[in-house]
Enzyme design. Structure first.
Site, PDB file in Angstrom:
ATOM      1  N   GLY A  92      -5.269  -4.719  25.174  1.00  0.00           N
ATOM      2  CA  GLY A  92      -4.689  -4.900  26.199  1.00  0.00           C
ATOM      3  C   GLY A  92      -5.735  -4.772  27.423  1.00  0.00           C
ATOM      4  O   GLY A  92      -6.837  -4.198  27.276  1.00  0.00           O
ATOM      5  N   CYS A  93      -5.339  -5.147  28.655  1.00  0.00           N
ATOM      6  CA  CYS A  93      -6.125  -5.082  29.886  1.00  0.00           C
ATOM      7  C   CYS A  93      -6.625  -3.750  30.318  1.00  0.00           C
ATOM      8  O   CYS A  93      -7.882  -3.451  30.570  1.00  0.00           O
ATOM      9  CB  CYS A  93      -5.784  -6.055  30.916  1.00  0.00           C
ATOM     10  SG  CYS A  93      -4.233  -5.679  31.360  1.00  0.00           S
TER      11      CYS A  93
END
Lengths: 345, 345, 345, 345
Positions: free
Chosen positions: A148-149
């Site tokens: 995920g970012c």
């Protein structure tokens, strides 16, 4: 001959970013793209910026699977597990930008995403792939869970402290701010321009789905259980994440040597820039690039170290790291196709 | 071996954009950069986005001239004329991003910029270089006047009409809107964030220095005197120009064939995208790229054609077109180093 | 005792702006508000900014009609005609912020909006109400057509020229730019933040529904048929409209006396500011206020006058002018409740 | 008769905001304004938004002192001490928006601002004035230290916890984000539009001058020494502050009763809105108003409470609170002149 790469879910923001990067990749070619919502249309019908650049028709998932050796998937939760089974059976490399393979703990997955692990063997094969932190595992992997970012920004920012025992691992505060592309291309109240412009605030306070992913990674890096308070905020910009992280230091830490610690840890890394003392990371300086900038700020007053980590959520936080992971998995030059220079303005 | 290119005035916005493009150019290398304001510092001291990417020291103009075959100059008015004399004497290709060689009419130059032509022979040698419109002259040229940003958008948007006698040439209305990078890196009241954000208005109404440049070019394209009312506006965005142009059509024009006219005129052009009927140009779709998007809108009600032309002011309006012109002048592939895909968001 | 005012359609942007203004009006009280979409909820459930300020329940249209003497309606096309019939029958003042009563020409209404005039008598009673231009008619009127935002900016900007025979009335160019609140609170592709931020372009080129409204008004002011080319653009700001208008002058005009002409025309007007020579209108300076700023720019080169007119689309372009019209219709102080000072930043 | 109020330093952002508020105050009149930089000019020459609204000439400090009973001062550090002496001698009420009287600890003042207390007696008389927290002291005070913007947001957000012994007072994390008006009207690199737009990052990490002010206030509220790690960030918006605060709870705390605690503490407060469970504060909802919105978010996982507090930095964080303090000091209605409703968009 170039590697045939395909994208499943090419019309989401991460999908489009993958298109852009693959079209300029020296050793891979974008062979096919699918979209459930826009199948049969051209990508440039959906994104006019792509006119004359990518006018091919969006196909279905099966066609992508047939025509490509490397599959990038950017799908809603739950849909990547059956896809992984198909890729595995067909001997194709899957790089999954969704959440299905990010967590190793099935209970956490169930609690935060609501699904189950359909085939534990696939999860066992999969590699969680912050490129710089788990490089050796990524080489040769066939199911890659692209992080995920927010977790990418957090893990890269904290790894040197955790691996070296400098950080108290209970209750690290991670205050993150993300641009609006993180919320995706679907229309939503909070990304309606008049709601979002000249506005700012947190969301999903202490309850965001990236929390268990960050904790799993930090725990693994530290070698002991790590917990966080994680609060994301929505920034009125298109791209970029800044994570401001507050770490209580252990007795082992020597704050004035923090820069040396980080420089050693990331020496030779092409995409990590440890800023010199006195400088401060800003998302402006990494936008549209695969860089992660990290700045360090001891607070002798409270015995904390403040770590600021910034990435482009769409590049290092999604498509760029996915390309980097493809390069690693296939033994290509790790930086191939990732020479984007941040525009500064 | 790569062509040695240098930049004089590398720390202005156009200069930095040249750096970015040259660093990714397959056949040229950035050999030296100068800056009067920051000589002796690193480019990355001025622009932290360039850390680890371009950390060389900014030198002086003489060093750039010594070390390079191609000189890009981004200087205040008046300073490019002596530089051109030196380049000419030394047999170097000069691509001038300033205004010194843009106007052929010395009186107009004097009226709008205050200076004089110091050596008419240099002006005679120089080529005004909207790449697509004056390509043949650019090939082999040694002094290249890179056009202004507004004039590039206007000339590309109107050329098919003017070359084919479709447009009344008196009093064309050009209503242009530019992002703030057009105002440069120096601090100014009108680009102070709280003055510029949530703000919008025109400036230099009917009195902007690009007026004579646009008129010279339109006149040349039309083969008869063209006059314009030109009003630029400042947009609260970083990059991009949109020119909305209002043209009264002559008897020769057939508005419903406007798309065919433009498509014929620009057939095969790699950087010009004539939008299909029903679509509208937007700066979002060309940002950070060398594209010029053009959309056409007949207004049968008043017998006008509205032409919308959009470019990135820093790329097609400055550094990108400069690279394109270098490629043309040196016989390289015209698109070399210009494969940037607009990010769409 | 205060006048009881009600809002039908209170949760749209114009409706909310009316709420804000009515809550601070010294002689009117907001007695009831309706919303089809949010009936039964509190206004502050829809707009958290209104917490503790306006927590009453949104009711239905009938309740508003029952409880109020003055009805502000902000409804989709077609719904105001039956409402006007009810208000007329009940002797209530209707101020309609929709389009149903703006056009006097039924054919134009049919062509642009698709409906018909259901009762010509109501249209005959209705008054088109740019407050400054049609003040005498507004006094005592019972059905008030509140003008569109673009038409308000255009009519105020051009009235002095047209009333004095200074302008050629064929083919006036009106290049307008509006903030995103003009597109309303419903989610749309073009106001999705990543589509709209760092973006700019025209829409509905030469085909926007405000075209016939502007032409009717200009024709009426000029006393002869006026035609326009009207191109609106979407600005990445929340509020404000700038109209840049290009007018060919007649023989009667003396451009250097333009400022005197406008100052005379608008002398004593509390909400019109004619800027002195050398200054330029900017939406920043009228935001959140009921002002209209007008700047004038002769272009001797082409014999044109450029007029720049700027308003807040939500205030002078909607709710503010509606309040001003209520004040006029009821004989209150015209400026009552409209003392908002633009914040400048 | 209205109270005569004057502003020293009227052309700074806080000064202009004071002008706007005083012009709409029912019981005070703006009698005179001074500016060192623009003395002799009109305020509307500096801020065109003020045309026709406030066209009086900016005078000097002495004139303001002569003509006014209440003096608002918005001056650089060090200049308010001599002014306070003059006001005290002349029996005038001084409301100081600068830092000279905010800290009670002279050593801290010396360390962070470099000056000394010139007359301890004046400091003893002065009152640090977060209106809601120190209301009784403010009534009748003659030297009022108007708090900093960040300290206001922090103190209001944390007071209920600290006063009730719910918070561990060592090492509270305060992660704040401010709009650009906080950096003032002077041109600076970090508020140059292209540097600030599409950008975000912290500054003065763990070294901002508001740190000792916040700590003094929290210590006072808690009744025992409080320390903080304070990191401000620059947001690409004009106005507003969001402080996200991370508090470890003591044994006394019952997180599920946090809302009740805050509602009790702030019951009846006109400008404090404690958001109900499940809602999150956003600067959008307080912009251009004197409100402080507070939302609460227990994190059972780490035993922390996350408190989010948001204000308009120019209003509750500066001019609005200054008016509120004037109202309190003079025994006027506390809300007089402060009825601004946040525009929501």
């Amino acid at each position: 001959m170039k590697i045939k790469a395909g994208i499943i879910g090419a019309t989401g923001y991460a999908g489009l970013e993958l298109v852009r990067l693959l079209l300029n990749h020296p050793q891979a070619e974008l062979a096919a793209m699918s979209s459930v919502s826009f199948e049969g249309k051209r990508l440039s019908d959906v994104y006019p910026a792509m006119r004359q650049i990518e006018d091919r028709i969006l196909v279905d998932e099966d066609t992508v699977l047939d025509q490509c050796e490397v599959i990038f998937a950017s799908l809603p939760h739950g849909l990547s597990q059956p896809l992984a089974a198909r890729c595995d059976a067909a001997g194709k490399l899957l790089i999954d930008l969704g959440a299905d393979f990010r967590l190793k703990d099935e209970e956490a997955y169930h609690q935060w995403y609501g699904g189950r692990f359909e085939d534990q063997a696939l999860h066992d094969k999969s590699v969680y792939a912050v490129s710089e932190l788990f490089r050796e595992e990524i080489k040769g992997a066939r199911i890659i869970a692209n992080p995920g970012c927010y977790p990418t920004s957090a893990a890269l920012g904290l790894a040197p402290l955790l691996k070296n025992g400098w950080a108290e691992t209970e209750g690290i505060v991670i205050d993150s701010k993300s641009g609006t592309t993180g919320a995706g291309r679907n229309l939503k109240e909070n990304t309606h321009f008049p709601n979002c412009n000249e506005a700012f605030g947190p969301y999903s306070v202490a309850s965001h789905r990236h929390t268990p992913e960050i904790e799993e990674t930090l725990t693994r890096l530290a070698g002991r259980r790590a917990t966080i308070t994680f609060v994301p905020h929505l920034l009125p910009v298109n791209r970029g994440i800044v994570s401001t992280m507050y770490v209580r230091l252990t007795g082992a830490a020597r704050p004035q040597e923090a820069w040396a610690l980080y420089e050693d840890f990331y020496r030779g890394e092409p995409f990590i820039r440890v800023l010199p003392q006195g400088q401060t990371a800003n998302l402006r300086d990494v936008r549209c690039s695969n860089y992660c900038d990290i700045s360090l700020h001891p607070d002798p007053h409270t015995g904390r170290l403040v770590v600021v980590s910034t990435i482009d959520n769409m590049v290092k936080g999604a498509a760029g790291q996915a390309i980097q992971n493809m390069n690693l998995a296939l033994g290509l030059e790790e930086t191939a196709g990732l020479g984007m220079i941040p525009p500064a303005f």
